[in-house]
Design a protein around this motif. Structure first.
Motif, PDB file in Angstrom:
ATOM      1  N   MET A   4       0.912  -0.995   0.020  1.00 61.71           N
ATOM      2  CA  MET A   4       0.019   0.237  -0.021  1.00 61.71           C
ATOM      3  C   MET A   4       1.101   1.135   0.116  1.00 61.71           C
ATOM      4  N   SER A   5       1.805   1.264   0.796  1.00 60.38           N
ATOM      5  CA  SER A   5       2.898   2.311   0.750  1.00 60.38           C
ATOM      6  C   SER A   5       4.314   1.837   0.950  1.00 60.38           C
ATOM      7  N   SER A   6       5.311   2.693   0.530  1.00 60.88           N
ATOM      8  CA  SER A   6       6.562   2.124   0.591  1.00 60.88           C
ATOM      9  C   SER A   6       7.219   3.083   1.647  1.00 60.88           C
ATOM     10  N   GLU A   7       8.604   2.791   1.902  1.00 61.99           N
ATOM     11  CA  GLU A   7       9.253   3.368   3.026  1.00 61.99           C
ATOM     12  C   GLU A   7       9.814   4.672   2.548  1.00 61.99           C
ATOM     13  N   TYR A   8       9.614   5.600   3.497  1.00 57.91           N
ATOM     14  CA  TYR A   8      10.280   7.202   3.162  1.00 57.91           C
ATOM     15  C   TYR A   8      10.842   7.259   4.572  1.00 57.91           C
ATOM     16  N   PRO A   9      12.133   7.029   4.661  1.00 61.14           N
ATOM     17  CA  PRO A   9      12.970   7.187   6.258  1.00 61.14           C
ATOM     18  C   PRO A   9      12.886   8.855   6.555  1.00 61.14           C
ATOM     19  N   GLU A  10      12.787   9.763   5.622  1.00 58.48           N
ATOM     20  CA  GLU A  10      12.962  11.137   5.981  1.00 58.48           C
ATOM     21  C   GLU A  10      11.465  11.520   6.558  1.00 58.48           C
ATOM     22  N   ASP A  11      10.497  10.805   6.423  1.00 59.05           N
ATOM     23  CA  ASP A  11       9.413  11.218   7.364  1.00 59.05           C
ATOM     24  C   ASP A  11       9.063  10.297   8.466  1.00 59.05           C
ATOM     25  N   LEU A  58      -2.759   8.536  -2.349  1.00 61.57           N
ATOM     26  CA  LEU A  58      -4.279   8.683  -1.721  1.00 61.57           C
ATOM     27  C   LEU A  58      -5.040   7.531  -2.034  1.00 61.57           C
ATOM     28  N   TRP A  59      -4.987   6.931  -3.223  1.00 62.74           N
ATOM     29  CA  TRP A  59      -5.983   6.143  -3.828  1.00 62.74           C
ATOM     30  C   TRP A  59      -5.836   4.581  -3.446  1.00 62.74           C
ATOM     31  N   THR A  60      -6.035   4.529  -2.263  1.00 59.21           N
ATOM     32  CA  THR A  60      -5.864   3.040  -1.435  1.00 59.21           C
ATOM     33  C   THR A  60      -7.180   2.524  -1.452  1.00 59.21           C
ATOM     34  N   LYS A  61      -7.249   1.224  -1.423  1.00 59.40           N
ATOM     35  CA  LYS A  61      -8.792   0.542  -1.118  1.00 59.40           C
ATOM     36  C   LYS A  61      -9.311   1.331   0.074  1.00 59.40           C
ATOM     37  N   HIS A  62      -8.618   1.386   1.072  1.00 62.42           N
ATOM     38  CA  HIS A  62      -9.489   1.910   2.525  1.00 62.42           C
ATOM     39  C   HIS A  62      -9.849   3.340   2.067  1.00 62.42           C
ATOM     40  N   LEU A  65     -14.538   6.946   0.911  1.00 64.47           N
ATOM     41  CA  LEU A  65     -15.025   8.115   0.217  1.00 64.47           C
ATOM     42  C   LEU A  65     -16.329   7.575  -0.289  1.00 64.47           C
ATOM     43  N   LEU A  66     -16.472   6.255  -0.794  1.00 66.53           N
ATOM     44  CA  LEU A  66     -17.780   5.888  -1.351  1.00 66.53           C
ATOM     45  C   LEU A  66     -19.019   5.717  -0.182  1.00 66.53           C
ATOM     46  N   ALA A  67     -18.315   5.219   1.116  1.00 72.95           N
ATOM     47  CA  ALA A  67     -19.329   5.076   1.956  1.00 72.95           C
ATOM     48  C   ALA A  67     -19.710   6.431   2.532  1.00 72.95           C
ATOM     49  N   GLY A  68     -18.981   7.549   2.467  1.00 73.48           N
ATOM     50  CA  GLY A  68     -19.573   8.899   2.632  1.00 73.48           C
ATOM     51  C   GLY A  68     -20.608   9.262   1.747  1.00 73.48           C
ATOM     52  N   GLN A  69     -20.322   9.004   0.482  1.00 78.30           N
ATOM     53  CA  GLN A  69     -21.526   9.320  -0.471  1.00 78.30           C
ATOM     54  C   GLN A  69     -22.573   8.675  -0.339  1.00 78.30           C
ATOM     55  N   ALA A 125      -2.500  12.930   6.127  1.00 75.60           N
ATOM     56  CA  ALA A 125      -2.919  11.830   7.173  1.00 75.60           C
ATOM     57  C   ALA A 125      -3.394  10.599   6.172  1.00 75.60           C
ATOM     58  N   THR A 126      -3.649   9.534   6.725  1.00 78.32           N
ATOM     59  CA  THR A 126      -4.490   8.304   6.295  1.00 78.32           C
ATOM     60  C   THR A 126      -5.430   7.992   6.822  1.00 78.32           C
ATOM     61  N   PRO A 127      -6.447   7.346   6.202  1.00 80.95           N
ATOM     62  CA  PRO A 127      -7.769   6.876   7.169  1.00 80.95           C
ATOM     63  C   PRO A 127      -7.302   6.016   8.492  1.00 80.95           C
TER      64      PRO A 127
END
Length: 392
Positions: free
Chosen positions: A1-8, A62-66, A71-75, A362-364
């Protein structure tokens, strides 16, 4: 889903419910260590090309399954709110105006569906223990929810549509406040920017309604505005409180208790305030059909909302509801022959942009710990399903 970013890499926050993502544990000198990483690619400001490329990488992240499901549940809940508004309007057009009685069937359906399943999971003994030890907090939740629904419906009878739409947004800062009180989140400035963008979209929707003369005269604006402010405050409180509960308890327990106490409180209030109106109201096939449609839409909303609280947050739920006026326009085109005003479309787009901006940094998954479990004093049935609803 995401990769490593040590600086963050983020610092540990003691007792914070907002923990950064954790990579699988590594073993170093016989001890396990966990590597915490950023959930979003960092922005690169070294050059214009690098910045544009890093923005694009973050946008794609941003466009992960989560996030898509959030987004869809909100609509979905926004569309449900629109359906309830339409059915309530149709009931009022048929001289059927019993707001407390109208929501009684919602709480009854929640009670009849979720409470038996809770008893199935906990057993009668466990259910009564839960009622004795934790029933008081669900009583408060249900009381605030019932009165919030009642006051908001009453507000529409006294004040203008413009006031209702603007004051209803008061639920957002109230929800953010109580979320902070319960869970101590550290909101990133981009989340607050997302809130501002969504409210700006609401402002365009309000302007569209004003320019197309969809407003109505106020019978008692001061009384209606107070009703709406108090009702919106109760909405914000109940949303944040329910999120706090469903992140720590099974969904069927929370919603079932909300339905049970809601039936009792709502039923007593309806009998006290609307017993005369019940005998005078028209209970024909049309009104019964509208009540069924209203109850079905509200049941879906009350089922999907706590799932959305788990997938994102109660604040995100409230922001998602700001798009409901656009769906109201679509219904109005066919039912009330509304004229399409061009501002509706950019307003809807701005609300959606705000929902994306809210999770720009931020992420969900970072919105709070998700550890629902049955109470320690309850022994669940053997072979109980341990899958967490809302965990993607």
């Amino acid at each position: 889903m995401s990769s490593e970013y040590p600086e963050d890499v983020k610092e540990d926050r003691v007792e914070s419910p907002f923990e950064p993502p954790v990579l699988p544990a590594d073993t170093v000198d016989g001890e396990q260590t966990q590597v915490k990483v950023s959930a979003r690619p960092p922005l690169d400001y070294t050059s214009t090309a690098a910045f544009v490329d890093s923005v694009w990488r973050r946008f794609k992240s941003l466009w992960t399954k989560h996030f898509i499901l959030s987004l869809l549940a909100g609509q979905v809940v926004s569309l449900c709110i629109t359906c309830t508004n339409v059915t309530t309007t149709e009931l009022m057009n048929r001289n059927w105006s019993l707001p407390t009685t109208q929501t009684f069937f919602l709480y009854l359906s929640l009670f009849l569906i979720y409470t038996p399943y809770t008893i199935y999971q906990y057993g009668f003994g466990g259910w009564f223990k839960m009622l004795y030890k934790d029933g008081w907090k669900y009583f408060i939740l249900a009381a605030c929810d019932v009165e919030g629904n009642f006051l908001v419906v009453k507000a529409y009878q006294y004040t203008t549509l413009l006031s209702c739409m603007l004051l209803d947004a008061w639920a957002i800062p109230v929800c953010l406040l109580f979320s902070w009180i319960y869970m101590r989140p550290k909101y990133h400035w981009t989340q607050l920017l997302g809130v501002v963008v969504c409210v700006a979209g609401l402002g365009l929707l309000v302007a569209s309604d004003e320019l197309t003369d969809r407003d109505w005269p106020a019978l008692s604006r001061a009384k209606g505005d107070v009703f709406m402010l108090v009702g919106a405050s109760l909405y914000g409180f109940t949303n944040a409180t329910e999120e706090f509960f469903v992140r720590r308890s099974p969904l069927y327990e929370v919603v079932g208790q909300l339905g049970m106490w809601g039936v009792l409180i709502n039923g007593i209030q309806a009998a006290g305030l609307e017993h005369k109106g019940m005998t005078q109201a028209s209970w024909n096939g049309a009104t019964i059909g509208l009540l069924v449609a209203y109850t079905a839409a509200m049941f879906i909303l009350y089922t999907v909302a706590p799932i959305l609280y788990r997938m994102a947050s109660s604040a995100y739920y409230n922001l998602s509801l700001l798009s409901s006026d656009f769906y109201g326009l679509l219904f109005g085109l066919f039912l009330y022959h509304y004229k399409v005003y061009w501002l509706y479309f950019p307003a809807f787009a701005i609300v959606l942009v705000g929902l994306v901006v809210y999770f720009w940094h931020a992420t969900p998954e970072e919105q709070g710990k998700l550890e629902p479990r049955a109470p320690e004093y309850v022994t669940q049935r053997a072979g109980a399903n341990t899958r967490v609803v809302g965990q993607v």
